[in-house]
Write an enzyme that holds these catalytic residues in place. Structure first.
Site, PDB file in Angstrom:
ATOM      1  N   GLY A  89     -18.851  -5.155   6.382  1.00 10.48           N
ATOM      2  CA  GLY A  89     -19.112  -5.511   4.998  1.00 10.48           C
ATOM      3  C   GLY A  89     -17.817  -5.861   4.299  1.00 10.48           C
ATOM      4  N   ARG A  90     -17.812  -5.784   2.978  1.00  8.06           N
ATOM      5  CA  ARG A  90     -16.606  -6.138   2.223  1.00  8.06           C
ATOM      6  C   ARG A  90     -15.613  -4.984   2.095  1.00  8.06           C
ATOM      7  NH1 ARG A  90     -17.294  -7.951  -3.146  1.00  8.06           N
ATOM      8  NH2 ARG A  90     -19.449  -7.317  -3.188  1.00  8.06           N
ATOM      9  N   GLU A  93     -11.909  -5.007   3.738  1.00  7.89           N
ATOM     10  CA  GLU A  93     -10.824  -5.849   3.221  1.00  7.89           C
ATOM     11  C   GLU A  93      -9.911  -5.097   2.264  1.00  7.89           C
ATOM     12  OE1 GLU A  93     -12.774  -8.250  -0.588  1.00  7.89           O
ATOM     13  OE2 GLU A  93     -12.926  -9.135   1.404  1.00  7.89           O
ATOM     14  N   CYS A 119     -18.553  -5.840  12.824  1.00  7.48           N
ATOM     15  CA  CYS A 119     -18.414  -6.854  11.797  1.00  7.48           C
ATOM     16  C   CYS A 119     -16.984  -6.899  11.250  1.00  7.48           C
ATOM     17  CB  CYS A 119     -19.452  -6.589  10.708  1.00  7.48           C
ATOM     18  SG  CYS A 119     -19.771  -7.953   9.596  1.00  7.48           S
ATOM     19  N   HIS A 120     -16.821  -6.749   9.946  1.00  8.30           N
ATOM     20  CA  HIS A 120     -15.492  -6.786   9.329  1.00  8.30           C
ATOM     21  C   HIS A 120     -14.697  -5.498   9.522  1.00  8.30           C
ATOM     22  CE1 HIS A 120     -17.341 -10.243   7.371  1.00  8.30           C
ATOM     23  NE2 HIS A 120     -16.147 -10.610   6.947  1.00  8.30           N
ATOM     24  N   TYR A 139     -17.093  -9.987  13.208  1.00 15.93           N
ATOM     25  CA  TYR A 139     -17.705 -11.138  12.561  1.00 15.93           C
ATOM     26  C   TYR A 139     -16.782 -12.330  12.798  1.00 15.93           C
ATOM     27  CZ  TYR A 139     -20.304 -13.948   9.291  1.00 15.93           C
ATOM     28  OH  TYR A 139     -21.075 -14.940   8.740  1.00 15.93           O
TER      29      TYR A 139
END
Length: 193
Positions: A89-90, A93, A119-120, A139
């Protein structure tokens, strides 16, 4: 099977399925999962996001659920855990900008303990410097970071996962059956039906 203590690093707008599904599945087979987030304590929550693949150039994002944290991030002692779980997800980051997050991840990497990232989540592993020489999925948009971290990007189907030593990775939540199964194997979990 001995139950394992698993540390899960989460943050606001982490991917809903990538937080909820492994959190519940790992507990269902008897493991302890401690969900933590920098700047938050047990009982606080993170807001999740639902990412879907609807034919656009990238995934879409919708509001998810409130996910309650089980433990305080500031009290985390990495040596007391058997494995690490990093959803995507975000959240990755910005979580990768936290020095303590990187120290925690480095502990698992140096100790050779099982690490599962999806993923991320690979963004955190790359920032922590634990991917050198590893075969790693993520991802596809994270490929440059994975490769710059010295890893070999695994081009696999969205519903597949890859294990390299102590590391199991996958591109996104459609890989949950393969990713969770490979993580359970690293944990030494044997299921009989």
């Amino acid at each position: 099977m001995a139950a394992k203590n698993i540390l899960m690093l989460v943050g606001d707008f982490g991917e809903d399925y990538e937080i909820m599904v492994p959190f519940q599945a790992l507990q269902a087979v008897g493991h302890q999962v401690h969900a933590v987030c920098p700047g938050k304590k047990a009982g606080d929550y993170v807001m999740t996001a639902i990412h879907d693949f609807e034919g656009h150039q990238t995934y879409s994002e919708k509001p998810g659920h409130r996910f309650a944290l089980t433990h305080d991030f500031d009290a985390v002692q990495p040596a007391s855990y058997d494995a690490l779980l990093v959803p995507g997800g975000r959240a990755p980051e910005y979580l990768r900008l936290n020095p303590k997050v990187l120290e925690v991840v480095q502990h698992f990497g140096k100790a050779g303990k099982p690490i599962a990232a999806i993923c991320h989540g690979a963004q955190i592993l790359a920032a922590a410097g634990v991917l050198e020489g590893k075969r790693c999925s993520a991802y596809p948009a994270c490929r440059p970071e994975v490769e710059q971290a010295g890893a070999h990007f695994a081009e696999i189907e969205v519903n597949a996962a890859v294990t390299d030593g102590n590391l199991v990775t996958a591109p996104a939540w459609p890989a949950h059956p393969a990713w969770i199964a490979q993580f359970l194997s690293l944990l030494g979990t044997r299921l009989t039906l």
